[in-house]
Design a protein around this motif. Sequence first.
Motif, mmCIF file in Angstrom:
data_model
loop_
_atom_site.group_PDB
_atom_site.id
_atom_site.type_symbol
_atom_site.label_atom_id
_atom_site.label_comp_id
_atom_site.label_asym_id
_atom_site.label_seq_id
_atom_site.Cartn_x
_atom_site.Cartn_y
_atom_site.Cartn_z
ATOM 1 N N HIS A 144 -73.753 -44.232 -4.818
ATOM 2 C CA HIS A 144 -73.792 -45.694 -4.635
ATOM 3 C C HIS A 144 -72.444 -46.166 -4.112
ATOM 4 O O HIS A 144 -71.703 -46.871 -4.787
ATOM 5 N N GLY A 145 -72.104 -45.760 -2.903
ATOM 6 C CA GLY A 145 -70.837 -46.153 -2.304
ATOM 7 C C GLY A 145 -70.896 -47.581 -1.780
ATOM 8 O O GLY A 145 -71.847 -48.330 -2.075
ATOM 9 N N PRO A 146 -69.868 -47.974 -1.007
ATOM 10 C CA PRO A 146 -69.859 -49.329 -0.456
ATOM 11 C C PRO A 146 -71.147 -49.610 0.326
ATOM 12 O O PRO A 146 -71.645 -48.737 1.044
ATOM 13 N N ALA A 147 -71.695 -50.809 0.145
ATOM 14 C CA ALA A 147 -72.948 -51.226 0.799
ATOM 15 C C ALA A 147 -74.114 -50.312 0.421
ATOM 16 O O ALA A 147 -75.100 -50.194 1.157
ATOM 17 N N GLY A 148 -73.977 -49.626 -0.720
ATOM 18 C CA GLY A 148 -75.074 -48.792 -1.201
ATOM 19 C C GLY A 148 -75.207 -47.460 -0.493
ATOM 20 O O GLY A 148 -76.141 -46.695 -0.749
ATOM 21 N N VAL A 149 -74.255 -47.164 0.391
ATOM 22 C CA VAL A 149 -74.330 -45.906 1.163
ATOM 23 C C VAL A 149 -73.540 -44.821 0.429
ATOM 24 O O VAL A 149 -72.399 -45.066 0.014
ATOM 25 N N PRO A 150 -74.097 -43.618 0.274
ATOM 26 C CA PRO A 150 -73.361 -42.549 -0.405
ATOM 27 C C PRO A 150 -72.031 -42.248 0.298
ATOM 28 O O PRO A 150 -71.925 -42.356 1.519
ATOM 29 N N ILE A 151 -71.044 -41.878 -0.516
ATOM 30 C CA ILE A 151 -69.721 -41.576 0.059
ATOM 31 C C ILE A 151 -69.098 -40.437 -0.725
ATOM 32 O O ILE A 151 -69.314 -40.309 -1.936
ATOM 33 N N SER A 152 -68.335 -39.572 -0.032
ATOM 34 C CA SER A 152 -67.539 -38.561 -0.728
ATOM 35 C C SER A 152 -66.063 -38.929 -0.581
ATOM 36 O O SER A 152 -65.673 -39.549 0.412
ATOM 37 N N VAL A 153 -65.278 -38.559 -1.585
ATOM 38 C CA VAL A 153 -63.839 -38.855 -1.585
ATOM 39 C C VAL A 153 -63.103 -37.612 -2.066
ATOM 40 O O VAL A 153 -63.464 -37.038 -3.098
ATOM 41 N N PHE A 154 -62.074 -37.180 -1.324
ATOM 42 C CA PHE A 154 -61.202 -36.091 -1.790
ATOM 43 C C PHE A 154 -59.789 -36.628 -1.929
ATOM 44 O O PHE A 154 -59.502 -37.741 -1.505
ATOM 45 N N GLU A 155 -58.893 -35.865 -2.541
ATOM 46 C CA GLU A 155 -57.520 -36.233 -2.932
ATOM 47 C C GLU A 155 -57.591 -37.118 -4.185
ATOM 48 O O GLU A 155 -58.151 -38.220 -4.162
ATOM 49 N N SER A 156 -56.954 -36.626 -5.243
ATOM 50 C CA SER A 156 -57.086 -37.319 -6.532
ATOM 51 C C SER A 156 -56.581 -38.758 -6.478
ATOM 52 O O SER A 156 -57.167 -39.646 -7.104
ATOM 53 N N GLY A 157 -55.494 -39.001 -5.737
ATOM 54 C CA GLY A 157 -54.990 -40.373 -5.649
ATOM 55 C C GLY A 157 -56.001 -41.291 -4.980
ATOM 56 O O GLY A 157 -56.244 -42.421 -5.436
ATOM 57 N N ALA A 158 -56.606 -40.810 -3.900
ATOM 58 C CA ALA A 158 -57.611 -41.618 -3.198
ATOM 59 C C ALA A 158 -58.819 -41.871 -4.104
ATOM 60 O O ALA A 158 -59.394 -42.969 -4.104
ATOM 61 N N ILE A 159 -59.182 -40.864 -4.889
ATOM 62 C CA ILE A 159 -60.326 -41.029 -5.804
ATOM 63 C C ILE A 159 -60.010 -42.100 -6.849
ATOM 64 O O ILE A 159 -60.846 -42.965 -7.158
ATOM 65 N N LEU A 160 -58.788 -42.065 -7.379
ATOM 66 C CA LEU A 160 -58.418 -43.074 -8.391
ATOM 67 C C LEU A 160 -58.422 -44.477 -7.789
ATOM 68 O O LEU A 160 -58.924 -45.423 -8.408
ATOM 69 N N PHE A 161 -57.867 -44.629 -6.587
ATOM 70 C CA PHE A 161 -57.924 -45.948 -5.948
ATOM 71 C C PHE A 161 -59.380 -46.363 -5.711
ATOM 72 O O PHE A 161 -59.758 -47.509 -5.942
ATOM 73 N N TYR A 162 -60.183 -45.428 -5.231
ATOM 74 C CA TYR A 162 -61.592 -45.741 -4.947
ATOM 75 C C TYR A 162 -62.303 -46.228 -6.218
ATOM 76 O O TYR A 162 -62.989 -47.270 -6.204
ATOM 77 N N LEU A 163 -62.121 -45.489 -7.304
ATOM 78 C CA LEU A 163 -62.818 -45.858 -8.545
ATOM 79 C C LEU A 163 -62.288 -47.168 -9.116
ATOM 80 O O LEU A 163 -63.049 -47.990 -9.632
ATOM 81 N N GLY A 164 -60.960 -47.380 -9.011
ATOM 82 C CA GLY A 164 -60.385 -48.642 -9.480
ATOM 83 C C GLY A 164 -60.929 -49.823 -8.688
ATOM 84 O O GLY A 164 -61.297 -50.862 -9.262
ATOM 85 N N MET A 165 -61.009 -49.666 -7.387
ATOM 86 C CA MET A 165 -61.511 -50.763 -6.543
ATOM 87 C C MET A 165 -63.016 -50.950 -6.727
ATOM 88 O O MET A 165 -63.519 -52.071 -6.697
ATOM 89 N N LYS A 166 -63.727 -49.850 -6.934
ATOM 90 C CA LYS A 166 -65.184 -49.943 -7.120
ATOM 91 C C LYS A 166 -65.523 -50.739 -8.385
ATOM 92 O O LYS A 166 -66.410 -51.589 -8.373
ATOM 93 N N THR A 167 -64.787 -50.441 -9.463
ATOM 94 C CA THR A 167 -65.147 -51.029 -10.757
ATOM 95 C C THR A 167 -64.333 -52.272 -11.083
ATOM 96 O O THR A 167 -64.716 -53.032 -11.979
ATOM 97 N N GLY A 168 -63.186 -52.441 -10.414
ATOM 98 C CA GLY A 168 -62.280 -53.538 -10.796
ATOM 99 C C GLY A 168 -61.573 -53.257 -12.105
ATOM 100 O O GLY A 168 -60.921 -54.143 -12.672
ATOM 101 N N GLN A 169 -61.648 -52.015 -12.589
ATOM 102 C CA GLN A 169 -60.985 -51.657 -13.852
ATOM 103 C C GLN A 169 -59.721 -50.857 -13.569
ATOM 104 O O GLN A 169 -59.709 -50.012 -12.672
ATOM 105 N N PHE A 170 -58.704 -51.123 -14.377
ATOM 106 C CA PHE A 170 -57.433 -50.391 -14.290
ATOM 107 C C PHE A 170 -56.784 -50.546 -12.915
ATOM 108 O O PHE A 170 -55.974 -49.728 -12.500
ATOM 109 N N TRP A 171 -57.182 -51.593 -12.196
ATOM 110 C CA TRP A 171 -56.677 -51.900 -10.863
ATOM 111 C C TRP A 171 -56.632 -53.419 -10.789
ATOM 112 O O TRP A 171 -57.684 -54.063 -10.736
ATOM 113 N N PRO A 172 -55.429 -54.010 -10.816
ATOM 114 C CA PRO A 172 -55.338 -55.474 -10.900
ATOM 115 C C PRO A 172 -55.811 -56.163 -9.623
ATOM 116 O O PRO A 172 -55.744 -55.578 -8.532
ATOM 117 N N THR A 173 -56.260 -57.396 -9.760
ATOM 118 C CA THR A 173 -56.647 -58.154 -8.563
ATOM 119 C C THR A 173 -55.414 -58.781 -7.907
ATOM 120 O O THR A 173 -55.399 -58.981 -6.691
#
Length: 214
Positions: free
Chosen positions: A60-89
């Motif tokens: 369930h990536g952006p716009a409902g389209v599946p997405i893969s993410v590599f690199e742990s830092g990129a994954i953390l940013f992706y998950l923070g932005m996806k959920t709005g958790q542990f990533w300030p607005t």
Amino acid sequence: MNIQLYAFDTPNGRKISVALEEMGLPYDVRVVDITAGEQHDPAFVAISPNHKIPAIVDPHGPAGVPISVFESGAILFYLGMKTGQFWPTDRTAQVAVMEWLMFQVGGFGPAPGQVHHFIALDDEGDRRYGLQRFMAETRRLYGVMDRRLAEHAHFAGDTVSIADFAIIGWAWRHARHQVDLADFPNVQRWYRQMMARPATARGFEVALRRPAPG
Ligand SMILES: N[C@@H](CCC(=O)N[C@@H](CS)C(=O)NCC(=O)O)C(=O)O
């Protein structure tokens, strides 16, 4: 369908299991046994072109389209932005999260990782230079973290952020890179507080290795 976490029982893998647990995101673990060369499987390389764990697939990536993410830092940013958790607005607050997360991926990972490499060598001549260099750098980085945590409860300020998940993955292996956290009391205080969080503890307990046969 759940997020698929491709990982192994290493600091970089644990960063993501901790983040997924803390965010309450359902996920399935796909063990990639890097000691058996599974990071080179073409199906894995298709989502992680650098042949390294971790990677995720989010159906369930952006716009409902599946997405893969590599690199742990990129994954953390992706998950923070996806959920709005542990990533300030707030954009100013985002800066500190980015700084400390990049501090981890650029330094507090590569340096202790080299300690883990050189410490495992048998030949003392081969070990000496690498250990002198990378142990000194690792201790210097712990000093940087200790000074930061003397003034802030967490790396990006008063609250837990994805930067804490990045750093805890490597701090978890402090014994392996022969750092006594008692030498860095602010890091020790932060480490104990993080490990006392039930979701962080679950992130370190989830199986990221297949059970040994028999
Ligand atoms: N910069 C990468 C580093 C990932 C990394 O070094 N992964 C290691 C395990 S912790 C790995 O997959 N090693 C396998 C190999 O190098 O063949 C990240 O942060 O995701």
